[in-house]
Each structure stands twice: as C-alpha cells, then as structure tokens.
Design an enzyme around this catalytic site. Structure first.
Site, PDB file in Angstrom:
ATOM      1  NE  ARG A  87     -64.300 -45.250  64.348  1.00 41.45           N
ATOM      2  CZ  ARG A  87     -65.099 -46.142  64.917  1.00 41.45           C
ATOM      3  NH1 ARG A  87     -66.374 -45.927  65.025  1.00 41.45           N
ATOM      4  NH2 ARG A  87     -64.586 -47.245  65.392  1.00 41.45           N
ATOM      5  NE  ARG A 126     -64.942 -54.827  72.197  1.00 40.66           N
ATOM      6  CZ  ARG A 126     -64.896 -53.590  71.701  1.00 40.66           C
ATOM      7  NH1 ARG A 126     -65.159 -52.550  72.468  1.00 40.66           N
ATOM      8  NH2 ARG A 126     -64.550 -53.398  70.444  1.00 40.66           N
ATOM      9  NE  ARG A 159     -66.306 -55.385  67.135  1.00 41.15           N
ATOM     10  CZ  ARG A 159     -66.279 -54.068  67.305  1.00 41.15           C
ATOM     11  NH1 ARG A 159     -67.073 -53.501  68.197  1.00 41.15           N
ATOM     12  NH2 ARG A 159     -65.469 -53.314  66.593  1.00 41.15           N
ATOM     13  NE  ARG A 170     -61.329 -51.652  65.956  1.00 36.05           N
ATOM     14  CZ  ARG A 170     -61.921 -52.364  66.916  1.00 36.05           C
ATOM     15  NH1 ARG A 170     -61.478 -53.575  67.204  1.00 36.05           N
ATOM     16  NH2 ARG A 170     -62.933 -51.874  67.558  1.00 36.05           N
TER      17      ARG A 170
HETATM   18  P1  AMP Z   1     -66.762 -49.851  66.128  1.00 40.87           P
HETATM   19  O1  AMP Z   1     -67.720 -50.912  66.525  1.00 40.87           O
HETATM   20  O2  AMP Z   1     -67.288 -48.458  66.409  1.00 40.87           O
HETATM   21  O3  AMP Z   1     -65.374 -50.051  66.694  1.00 40.87           O
HETATM   22  O4  AMP Z   1     -66.623 -49.924  64.527  1.00 40.87           O
HETATM   23  C1  AMP Z   1     -66.127 -51.097  63.890  1.00 40.87           C
HETATM   24  C2  AMP Z   1     -65.549 -50.762  62.521  1.00 40.87           C
HETATM   25  O5  AMP Z   1     -66.583 -50.176  61.692  1.00 40.87           O
HETATM   26  C3  AMP Z   1     -64.446 -49.719  62.533  1.00 40.87           C
HETATM   27  O6  AMP Z   1     -63.176 -50.280  62.811  1.00 40.87           O
HETATM   28  C4  AMP Z   1     -64.542 -49.180  61.102  1.00 40.87           C
HETATM   29  O7  AMP Z   1     -63.985 -50.083  60.173  1.00 40.87           O
HETATM   30  C5  AMP Z   1     -66.034 -49.154  60.863  1.00 40.87           C
HETATM   31  N1  AMP Z   1     -66.628 -47.858  61.274  1.00 40.87           N
HETATM   32  C6  AMP Z   1     -67.514 -47.636  62.297  1.00 40.87           C
HETATM   33  N2  AMP Z   1     -67.839 -46.332  62.384  1.00 40.87           N
HETATM   34  C7  AMP Z   1     -67.128 -45.694  61.403  1.00 40.87           C
HETATM   35  C8  AMP Z   1     -67.024 -44.345  60.987  1.00 40.87           C
HETATM   36  N3  AMP Z   1     -67.711 -43.359  61.582  1.00 40.87           N
HETATM   37  N4  AMP Z   1     -66.194 -44.074  59.936  1.00 40.87           N
HETATM   38  C9  AMP Z   1     -65.509 -45.049  59.302  1.00 40.87           C
HETATM   39  N5  AMP Z   1     -65.554 -46.334  59.660  1.00 40.87           N
HETATM   40  C10 AMP Z   1     -66.358 -46.678  60.693  1.00 40.87           C
END
Ligand code: AMP
Length: 218
Positions: A87, A126, A159, A170
């Site tokens: 990311r 969601r 969530r 985000r």
């Molecule tokens: P997601 O479910 O992919 O939206 O991830 C939820 C949260 O986890 C994100 O908003 C970040 O805080 C953290 N996170 C997930 N993947 C990453 C990543 N590759 N790098 C940094 N933070 C991450």
C-alpha cells in the site's frame, strides 16, 4: 497465478477477492483481515496496530512488511492473491526484494477503479459477519433476513473504521500513498497493471476481472 488486488477502500476488493481466489485457486491474504485478527487477539503488536487503524491511518511500513512477509512465506499452494498489500512504495519495493530472493514474481496488479463520491456511500453501508467474514451492504447486497448472516445467522457488524470521517481520511491516505504504487509498477515494469472499472454491480465487475485474468493465463 499470483496477483495483487488494489483499489481504494470500498472499491469491492474483499468481495471480488472471495470470488476470484476460489475460481483461480489462490490463497487470499488480506492485510486488513490479518491486522484485524492481530488487533482482536489483544497482543502488544495488535494494540499498536489499532492506534493507526482506528484513525484511518496506515500501519508503519516496517511492521506491515514483517507481518506480511511471514504470511506470504507461510501461504500454501502456488496461487496467491494479495489484498491490501503493498500500500506504499517502500512496501512494494520490500515485496519485490522478497520475491526476487525466492525466485518468484507477481503476474499482475489488478486495480479496481471507483470515484471517491461512490466510495463513501458504499463504505458507510458496509456490514460483515463477525463469525464467517461474509460481506454485505445494507442497500446493495443486503442479507435475506434483517441484519443477520445468510450462512450462520450471526448479527452483522460494522467495522470501527467504516464511519464517514475515517473513510475520508482513508481515501486521502490512498491517494497520497497507495496510488504512487500503481505509478511505480507502471514505471518499473516489475508487475503488469490491469485496471478494471469498479462502478458496475459486483457480478459484472467479477466477470470483467475473470476475463482479464484469463487473458493473463494465455
Ligand atoms: P483494509 O481492510 O484493507 O481497508 O485495512 C484496514 C486498515 O488496516 C487500514 O486502514 C490500515 O490502517 C491497515 N492496513 C491494512 N493493510 C495495510 C498496509 N498494507 N499498510 C499499512 N496499513 C495497512
């Protein structure tokens, strides 16, 4: 096949990942799911991650790379679907280095493209099942029975980072830190980039994605 699934939060990565990982026999590794499980375990690492996640910020690269490198090494089978990782550009470089060491490479990065104004509506509606992880949307993909999982009847949950303020944070993080990863792959040509329109209904997005992946298989 090994692919990286990318796109803004709420683009439908989780929904599509469930479908295509089954169809193409890929182990689905979602960094968000892995981090949420760590957070729920109450470990020191999980508590540290939660500080960032609950604010809609990215977990620091060194923690992410360490946790994801371990998950990738332990993943079974040939096929791999990375969802939510890398990311940032430093994460993408760390992944390139790790794969090169193991003589592996990713076949493609599939980017699901959705404009910001659609994202907020999608994310705030969601919901998911806390037991099996199945995803729903109050308007676009509701469960059969009021707010209960179709599979196991559990009460669906939202969530903690799916609120409007956190979603906007985000999204700005995505534009500042994750979009440069797509530019990095395009410039360096280490991973082929396939862009898919994420605005149609999930079935149509899935069909287009399957077609794009089949063209990769040749
Ligand atoms: P997601 O479910 O992919 O939206 O991830 C939820 C949260 O986890 C994100 O908003 C970040 O805080 C953290 N996170 C997930 N993947 C990453 C990543 N590759 N790098 C940094 N933070 C991450």
């Amino acid at each position: 096949m090994k692919i990286i699934l990318m796109g803004p939060p709420g683009a439908g990565k989780g929904t599509q990942a469930e479908r295509i990982s089954d169809q193409f026999n890929m182990t689905h590794l979602s960094s968000g799911d892995i981090f949420r499980a760590e957070k729920a375990s109450g470990s020191e690492l999980g508590t540290k991650m939660a500080e960032y996640m609950d604010a809609g910020k990215l977990v620091p690269d060194e923690i992410v790379v360490q946790v994801m490198a371990k998950a990738i090494r332990e993943a079974e089978g040939e096929g791999l679907l990375l969802d939510g990782f890398p990311r940032t550009v430093p994460q993408a470089k760390a992944l390139d280095e790790q794969l090169a060491k193991d003589n592996l490479s990713m076949d493609a990065s599939v980017v699901i493209v959705v404009p910001d104004d659609m994202i907020v509506e999608r994310i705030t509606g969601r919901r998911s099942c806390p037991k099996c992880g199945k995803l729903y949307h109050v308007k676009y993909m509701p469960p059969q029975e009021d707010m209960k999982c179709d599979i196991d009847g559990e009460q669906l949950v939202q969530r903690s980072d799916d609120t409007e303020d956190v979603v906007r944070q985000r999204l700005s993080t995505y534009h500042a830190q994750t979009q440069p990863v797509i530019a990095y792959y395009k410039e360096n040509d280490t991973v082929k980039v396939l862009e898919i329109d994420g605005t149609p209904r999930p079935d149509e997005v899935a069909r287009n994605m399957v077609q794009a992946l089949k063209s990769l298989e040749g």
